[in-house]
Motif scaffolding. Structure first.
Motif, mmCIF file in Angstrom:
data_model
loop_
_atom_site.group_PDB
_atom_site.id
_atom_site.type_symbol
_atom_site.label_atom_id
_atom_site.label_comp_id
_atom_site.label_asym_id
_atom_site.label_seq_id
_atom_site.Cartn_x
_atom_site.Cartn_y
_atom_site.Cartn_z
ATOM 1 N N GLY A 133 0.817 -1.207 0.000
ATOM 2 C CA GLY A 133 0.000 0.000 0.000
ATOM 3 C C GLY A 133 0.851 1.258 0.000
ATOM 4 O O GLY A 133 1.845 1.342 0.723
ATOM 5 N N LYS A 134 0.468 2.220 -0.809
ATOM 6 C CA LYS A 134 1.245 3.451 -0.956
ATOM 7 C C LYS A 134 1.316 4.282 0.322
ATOM 8 O O LYS A 134 2.157 5.170 0.436
ATOM 9 N N ALA A 135 0.477 3.986 1.297
ATOM 10 C CA ALA A 135 0.507 4.727 2.563
ATOM 11 C C ALA A 135 1.579 4.191 3.516
ATOM 12 O O ALA A 135 1.838 4.795 4.554
ATOM 13 N N SER A 136 2.232 3.081 3.162
ATOM 14 C CA SER A 136 3.233 2.458 4.035
ATOM 15 C C SER A 136 4.548 3.229 4.030
ATOM 16 O O SER A 136 4.925 3.840 3.036
ATOM 17 N N SER A 137 5.259 3.148 5.142
ATOM 18 C CA SER A 137 6.546 3.816 5.300
ATOM 19 C C SER A 137 7.683 2.854 4.970
ATOM 20 O O SER A 137 7.828 1.816 5.636
ATOM 21 N N TYR A 138 8.471 3.185 3.941
ATOM 22 C CA TYR A 138 9.596 2.350 3.525
ATOM 23 C C TYR A 138 10.771 3.217 3.096
ATOM 24 O O TYR A 138 10.717 4.443 3.149
ATOM 25 N N TYR A 139 11.802 2.561 2.602
ATOM 26 C CA TYR A 139 13.043 3.235 2.219
ATOM 27 C C TYR A 139 13.002 3.694 0.767
ATOM 28 O O TYR A 139 12.164 3.267 -0.022
ATOM 29 N N VAL A 140 13.958 4.574 0.441
ATOM 30 C CA VAL A 140 14.029 5.128 -0.904
ATOM 31 C C VAL A 140 15.486 5.152 -1.374
ATOM 32 O O VAL A 140 16.405 5.401 -0.591
ATOM 33 N N ARG A 141 15.682 4.835 -2.635
ATOM 34 C CA ARG A 141 16.987 4.915 -3.298
ATOM 35 C C ARG A 141 16.725 5.575 -4.664
ATOM 36 O O ARG A 141 16.061 5.008 -5.513
#
Length: 147
Positions: A133-141
Motif C-alpha cells: 500500500g502506498k501509505a506504508s513507510s519504507y526506504y528510498v533509493r
C-alpha cells in the motif's frame, strides 16, 4: 555477463555480453552496463532514508541534489531490480559499491496495475519484489540517467 541463473527469468535484466560492474564517487554509484546512476542510500546524518509513504518517496527523489545533479527520480521496479544480486542475501546487492544498504523494502515508481493504491518495490533482504500500500513507510533509493 551473468552466467548463473538464480531465479527463472532473471537473466532478462542483464545485457548479453556486458559484465555487471559499478563505479563509485561522491555518494553516487554508476552501473556501467545500464549507465544509471544511483544514490547510495544515505543522508547527512549517516542513516538510511525512510519516508512516510510512496508519495513522499517521489517528492524526496525529485527534490534531491547530489553530486551537483538535480535530475534524480524514483526508479521503476525493473530499474531497482537491476541492482539486486541474487547470489547474496541480507543485503542482496553489491556492498562494495552500495555501501549503505538496509535489508528492507524500497519503493519503486511503478504503480500496481490492478489497484492504484499499491505500488511495487524491492526487498533488499533477498532481492524479491512485491507490492504494498502506498501509505506504508519504507526506504528510498533515487536514480538518474547517466551520461
Amino acid at each position: 555477463g551473468q552466467t548463473t541463473v538464480y531465479k527463472v527469468g532473471d537473466d532478462g535484466t542483464y545485457q548479453t555480453g556486458i559484465a555487471r560492474s559499478y563505479s563509485r564517487a561522491n555518494g553516487v554509484v554508476t552501473d556501467n552496463a545500464t549507465h544509471l546512476q544511483w544514490q547510495d542510500d544515505y543522508n547527512d546524518n549517516g542513516g538510511n532514508i525512510k519516508v512516510a509513504n510512496w508519495s513522499d518517496a517521489q517528492t524526496y527523489c525529485n527534490a534531491l541534489t547530489l553530486d551537483v545533479k538535480t535530475d534524480w527520480r524514483l526508479p521503476s521496479r525493473n530499474e531497482l531490480m537491476s541492482i539486486t544480486d541474487k547470489s547474496k542475501a541480507h543485503p542482496s546487492v553489491n556492498t562494495i559499491y552500495f555501501q549503505s544498504v538496509t535489508s528492507d523494502f524500497y519503493w519503486s515508481s511503478t504503480t500496481y496495475a490492478f489497484n492504484s493504491s499499491y505500488a511495487w518495490g524491492v526487498h533488499f533482504y533477498d532481492g524479491s519484489n512485491r507490492k504494498d500500500g502506498k501509505a506504508s513507510s519504507y526506504y528510498v533509493r533515487c536514480v538518474r540517467s547517466g551520461q
